[in-house]
Design a protein around this motif. Sequence first.
Motif, short mmCIF file in Angstrom:
data_model
loop_
_atom_site.label_atom_id
_atom_site.label_comp_id
_atom_site.label_asym_id
_atom_site.label_seq_id
_atom_site.Cartn_x
_atom_site.Cartn_y
_atom_site.Cartn_z
N GLU A 347 0.84 -1.20 0.00
CA GLU A 347 0.00 0.00 0.00
C GLU A 347 0.88 1.26 0.00
O GLU A 347 0.49 2.30 -0.52
N THR A 378 1.97 -2.80 -7.12
CA THR A 378 0.51 -2.69 -7.06
C THR A 378 0.09 -2.73 -5.60
O THR A 378 0.83 -3.20 -4.73
N THR A 379 -1.08 -2.19 -5.33
CA THR A 379 -1.62 -2.29 -3.97
C THR A 379 -2.47 -3.54 -3.87
O THR A 379 -2.71 -4.24 -4.87
N ASN A 380 -2.94 -3.83 -2.69
CA ASN A 380 -3.82 -4.98 -2.50
C ASN A 380 -5.25 -4.54 -2.26
O ASN A 380 -6.05 -5.28 -1.68
N GLU A 381 -5.53 -3.29 -2.70
CA GLU A 381 -6.89 -2.73 -2.61
C GLU A 381 -7.43 -2.81 -1.18
O GLU A 381 -8.60 -3.14 -0.95
N LYS A 382 -6.52 -2.51 -0.19
CA LYS A 382 -6.89 -2.45 1.23
C LYS A 382 -7.31 -3.80 1.82
O LYS A 382 -7.86 -3.85 2.92
N GLY A 387 -3.12 -4.93 2.69
CA GLY A 387 -4.08 -3.82 2.74
C GLY A 387 -4.11 -3.15 4.09
O GLY A 387 -4.43 -1.95 4.19
#
Length: 407
Positions: A347, A378-382, A387
């Motif tokens: 994140e 890339t993020t882990n979409e929270k 996240g």
Amino acid sequence: MTNKAMTNDHMLIGIVIVAAGRGERAGSAEEGPKQYRPIGGRPVLSHTLKQFVTWPRSGPIVVVIHPEDRSLYDDATSGLHDPQRIIVTFGGATRQQSVLAGLQALSGTSATHVMIHDAARPFIDHWVLDRVATMLDSGAPAVLPVIPVTDTLKRGGNDGLVQETVSRTGLYAAQTPQSFRLSDILDAHAKAAASGRHDFTDDASIAEWAGLPVTLAEGSVDNIKLTVKRDMAMADEKLSRFVVPDVRTGNGYDVHQLEPGDGVTLCGVFIPHHLKLSGHSDADVALHALTDALLATCGAGDIGDHFPPTDMQWRGAASTIFLEHAAKLVRDRGGVITNADVSLIAEAPKIAPHRDQMRKNLADTLGITIDCCSVKATTNEKMGFVGRNEGIAAIATATVVYRRSVE
């Protein structure tokens, strides 16, 4: 020792490979001794030794090397099977002295017979070895593989003119391995040394001098000795025709927890941050994943096998050390690294401002161009531990091309 190496009243054939020469005629001194120069992607000695290691009847193997060449020998023979069968000893100033040293080392084993072979003859094949062994089986005390002389021979004079044409009837070119009862040839070599005779050109001539009958065996026209630089080039070309690309892809995954701190190190770049990665080394999760990916391409285990976290010398160590080690293992096994790809899952912090430096670090460490190195994030979409900013994960892929002979 395997039972298949024992035949005919427990006759056991030991091997002495003479690899102590300097090979001046095969190129410049900077290139190193010819037995360690590459042909077909592997050192000459590696090709030669492999033929004996894989021959079912070979017993203990002695390799005679120059005292200064131990590291070259270790690099050239890494990955060979049955290393416990191989005895390394140091040679002398001449081939004759080196062979005697090899025979003395072999005499401490259970070998009853010996094949003495030049390291610079990498094209010896099992058919020649079988023919020679059959004659030893029949009781011959000395066996010499030969090929008939086919060229017309001329004897020249000091004036540069031909004096006569020499009949080639009954003339042969001697090859190796020259093979003997071990006690006979060891005794002959020792007597020759004690008498001050150092002018013998091969082991069969010492056997002849000592009164041993030498039996001729059919050799092979392919069993050439690499002597001059052109020989090396021709051998490399010959082997390269029988090499197919062996493209391997390795994957690596790693994850480290985040904890309060002042920054994280990713792909060798320190990024200021209010958290840090927890780990025994510098916790560079990206390089750890890529190290595992490279090790996977040659079946060399994982990073923990080579750098266990229980070993205090790696506490706080830069992870570039681990990646350099994996890259060297790959190269030592004949691999060429063609691509490295790292995906970071986090994140924070932001990776994009540091991506080019990360790619450069990978390129410099692996010895490849920057266009062969990729770093993505890339993020882990929270979602999940990433996240929640509890850790950073990395997935790495490495592509390596190895050379493999068609046998």
